[in-house]
Design an enzyme around this catalytic site. Structure first.
Site, PDB file in Angstrom:
ATOM      1  N   SER A   9      45.020   2.351   1.513  1.00 29.67           N
ATOM      2  CA  SER A   9      44.955   1.207   0.593  1.00 29.67           C
ATOM      3  C   SER A   9      46.290   1.005  -0.102  1.00 29.67           C
ATOM      4  O   SER A   9      46.775   1.890  -0.817  1.00 29.67           O
ATOM      5  CB  SER A   9      43.866   1.437  -0.456  1.00 29.67           C
ATOM      6  OG  SER A   9      43.949   0.457  -1.462  1.00 29.67           O
ATOM      7  N   HIS A  34      44.824  -1.509   4.372  1.00 25.59           N
ATOM      8  CA  HIS A  34      43.710  -1.994   3.562  1.00 25.59           C
ATOM      9  C   HIS A  34      44.274  -2.660   2.301  1.00 25.59           C
ATOM     10  O   HIS A  34      45.045  -2.052   1.562  1.00 25.59           O
ATOM     11  CB  HIS A  34      42.781  -0.841   3.170  1.00 25.59           C
ATOM     12  CG  HIS A  34      41.529  -1.280   2.475  1.00 25.59           C
ATOM     13  ND1 HIS A  34      40.435  -1.771   3.153  1.00 25.59           N
ATOM     14  CD2 HIS A  34      41.208  -1.314   1.161  1.00 25.59           C
ATOM     15  CE1 HIS A  34      39.483  -2.081   2.282  1.00 25.59           C
ATOM     16  NE2 HIS A  34      39.936  -1.812   1.070  1.00 25.59           N
ATOM     17  N   ASP A  36      43.333  -4.413  -1.191  1.00 25.10           N
ATOM     18  CA  ASP A  36      42.307  -4.630  -2.213  1.00 25.10           C
ATOM     19  C   ASP A  36      42.721  -5.768  -3.136  1.00 25.10           C
ATOM     20  O   ASP A  36      43.687  -5.643  -3.889  1.00 25.10           O
ATOM     21  CB  ASP A  36      42.114  -3.361  -3.045  1.00 25.10           C
ATOM     22  CG  ASP A  36      41.414  -2.265  -2.266  1.00 25.10           C
ATOM     23  OD1 ASP A  36      40.276  -2.506  -1.811  1.00 25.10           O
ATOM     24  OD2 ASP A  36      41.991  -1.176  -2.109  1.00 25.10           O
ATOM     25  N   MET A  38      41.706  -8.037  -6.305  1.00 24.60           N
ATOM     26  CA  MET A  38      40.826  -8.064  -7.468  1.00 24.60           C
ATOM     27  C   MET A  38      41.222  -9.211  -8.391  1.00 24.60           C
ATOM     28  O   MET A  38      42.407  -9.466  -8.590  1.00 24.60           O
ATOM     29  CB  MET A  38      40.921  -6.752  -8.240  1.00 24.60           C
ATOM     30  CG  MET A  38      40.716  -5.513  -7.397  1.00 24.60           C
ATOM     31  SD  MET A  38      40.907  -4.031  -8.417  1.00 24.60           S
ATOM     32  CE  MET A  38      40.939  -2.769  -7.146  1.00 24.60           C
ATOM     33  N   HIS A  67      40.068  -6.797   1.596  1.00 28.73           N
ATOM     34  CA  HIS A  67      38.812  -6.608   0.861  1.00 28.73           C
ATOM     35  C   HIS A  67      38.874  -7.465  -0.406  1.00 28.73           C
ATOM     36  O   HIS A  67      39.628  -7.165  -1.324  1.00 28.73           O
ATOM     37  CB  HIS A  67      38.662  -5.117   0.528  1.00 28.73           C
ATOM     38  CG  HIS A  67      37.515  -4.786  -0.360  1.00 28.73           C
ATOM     39  ND1 HIS A  67      37.389  -3.566  -0.988  1.00 28.73           N
ATOM     40  CD2 HIS A  67      36.417  -5.514  -0.726  1.00 28.73           C
ATOM     41  CE1 HIS A  67      36.286  -3.550  -1.702  1.00 28.73           C
ATOM     42  NE2 HIS A  67      35.683  -4.717  -1.575  1.00 28.73           N
ATOM     43  N   MET A  69      37.541  -8.522  -3.692  1.00 28.13           N
ATOM     44  CA  MET A  69      36.686  -8.210  -4.839  1.00 28.13           C
ATOM     45  C   MET A  69      36.851  -9.342  -5.848  1.00 28.13           C
ATOM     46  O   MET A  69      37.402  -9.163  -6.939  1.00 28.13           O
ATOM     47  CB  MET A  69      37.084  -6.867  -5.444  1.00 28.13           C
ATOM     48  CG  MET A  69      36.685  -5.689  -4.595  1.00 28.13           C
ATOM     49  SD  MET A  69      37.306  -4.117  -5.226  1.00 28.13           S
ATOM     50  CE  MET A  69      38.811  -3.965  -4.272  1.00 28.13           C
ATOM     51  N   MET A 138      30.875   0.618  -0.656  1.00 30.14           N
ATOM     52  CA  MET A 138      31.665   1.129  -1.770  1.00 30.14           C
ATOM     53  C   MET A 138      31.094   2.477  -2.192  1.00 30.14           C
ATOM     54  O   MET A 138      29.908   2.595  -2.490  1.00 30.14           O
ATOM     55  CB  MET A 138      31.634   0.156  -2.952  1.00 30.14           C
ATOM     56  CG  MET A 138      32.364  -1.160  -2.722  1.00 30.14           C
ATOM     57  SD  MET A 138      34.116  -0.950  -2.287  1.00 30.14           S
ATOM     58  CE  MET A 138      34.737  -0.046  -3.719  1.00 30.14           C
ATOM     59  N   GLY A 143      36.942  -1.665  -8.634  1.00 31.78           N
ATOM     60  CA  GLY A 143      37.766  -2.148  -9.730  1.00 31.78           C
ATOM     61  C   GLY A 143      38.939  -1.261 -10.064  1.00 31.78           C
ATOM     62  O   GLY A 143      39.950  -1.726 -10.560  1.00 31.78           O
ATOM     63  N   GLY A 145      41.291   2.439  -8.783  1.00 30.33           N
ATOM     64  CA  GLY A 145      41.542   3.526  -7.856  1.00 30.33           C
ATOM     65  C   GLY A 145      41.300   4.865  -8.534  1.00 30.33           C
ATOM     66  O   GLY A 145      41.202   4.960  -9.755  1.00 30.33           O
ATOM     67  N   ASP A 176      34.870   3.088   1.213  1.00 31.61           N
ATOM     68  CA  ASP A 176      35.991   2.852   0.297  1.00 31.61           C
ATOM     69  C   ASP A 176      35.676   3.448  -1.065  1.00 31.61           C
ATOM     70  O   ASP A 176      34.722   3.034  -1.719  1.00 31.61           O
ATOM     71  CB  ASP A 176      36.241   1.345   0.173  1.00 31.61           C
ATOM     72  CG  ASP A 176      37.470   1.006  -0.668  1.00 31.61           C
ATOM     73  OD1 ASP A 176      38.129   1.930  -1.167  1.00 31.61           O
ATOM     74  OD2 ASP A 176      37.760  -0.193  -0.808  1.00 31.61           O
ATOM     75  N   GLY A 177      36.482   4.430  -1.473  1.00 31.56           N
ATOM     76  CA  GLY A 177      36.365   4.988  -2.815  1.00 31.56           C
ATOM     77  C   GLY A 177      36.200   6.499  -2.815  1.00 31.56           C
ATOM     78  O   GLY A 177      35.229   7.030  -2.288  1.00 31.56           O
ATOM     79  N   GLY A 178      37.162   7.199  -3.378  1.00 29.32           N
ATOM     80  CA  GLY A 178      37.043   8.643  -3.509  1.00 29.32           C
ATOM     81  C   GLY A 178      37.151   9.416  -2.208  1.00 29.32           C
ATOM     82  O   GLY A 178      36.759  10.584  -2.137  1.00 29.32           O
ATOM     83  N   GLY A 198      43.359   5.786  -0.640  1.00 27.53           N
ATOM     84  CA  GLY A 198      44.462   5.304  -1.461  1.00 27.53           C
ATOM     85  C   GLY A 198      45.241   6.448  -2.068  1.00 27.53           C
ATOM     86  O   GLY A 198      46.273   6.879  -1.548  1.00 27.53           O
TER      87      GLY A 198
END
Length: 216
Positions: A9, A34, A36, A38, A67, A69, A138, A143, A145, A176-178, A198
């Site tokens: 990301s 990727h 992101d 927002m 992506h 958001m 998700m 929202g 990182g 996506d996430g963590g 990311g």
């Protein structure tokens, strides 16, 4: 053979050296970029828009995964495709007419994905799963990182896999996430095809080596 794609990301890249970081990914084993996006409305943060996309378009030599958001994504889909998006994923929660949005993206020659927030059940995709190219789950609340991975994601991967198979869908599953070196192999084993990473990549001492390890 099982798909194992890594999509770093750019939200975690060094924006003072964005071209350098893009070139690093070009020369690494990363599969996708990727992006992101927002808007400060759908999620409580603002990231970047078309000026950054223009830089990505100029320098990225791999598949560009966008992506969105954002609220009212339909207003911006065409412009992102014009700026080099190969795949655009929109949130189930942000689309009033999801079927129309997905088919419009595909009519422009891009792949189309649908995104679910952690609290949105997989069964909401039953009527669209045969139409989409990708489901993005998700694994944090979108929202920001650097958030902690939500363990319920494994259950949702299994449910998504069942939904894909029972509807003869060819959709890939993206997480996506963590995502990090501790959970990447477990996520692939659970049925994920694409992992967004990311902080795990860009804060590593050797981002290129970390990308290699994420794919093992």
């Amino acid at each position: 053979m099982k798909t194992k794609l890594i999509a770093p990301s750019l939200l975690s890249a060094d924006f003072g050296n964005l071209q350098r970081d893009i070139e690093m990914l070009n020369n690494s084993q990363a599969d996708w970029f990727h992006i992101d996006v927002m808007d400060g409305r759908f999620v409580p943060n603002i990231s970047f828009g078309f000026p950054v996309m223009k830089t990505v378009q100029q320098h990225a030599k791999k598949f560009v995964d966008v992506h969105l958001m954002i609220v009212e994504p339909d207003h911006y889909v065409d412009e992102f495709i014009n700026h080099g998006a190969d795949l655009i994923s929109v949130h189930y929660e942000a689309c009033t007419h999801l079927h129309r949005t997905i088919h419009h993206i595909q009519s422009r020659g891009a792949k189309a994905g649908v995104v679910l927030n952690p609290s949105t059940p997989v069964l909401m995709l039953e009527d669209i799963i045969a139409d989409v190219d990708l489901v993005l789950l998700m694994s944090v609340n979108p929202g920001f990182g650097g958030q902690k991975f939500i363990e319920n994601t494994y259950k949702k991967i299994a449910e998504t896999k069942d939904l894909i198979l029972s509807n003869n869908s060819t959709a890939l599953i993206e997480i996506d996430g963590g995502v990090n070196l501790e959970n990447a192999s477990k996520l692939f084993e659970a049925g994920a095809d694409v992992l967004v990473a990311g902080n795990a990549v860009f804060s590593a001492e050797s981002p290129e080596r970390t990308i290699e390890l994420l794919k093992i």
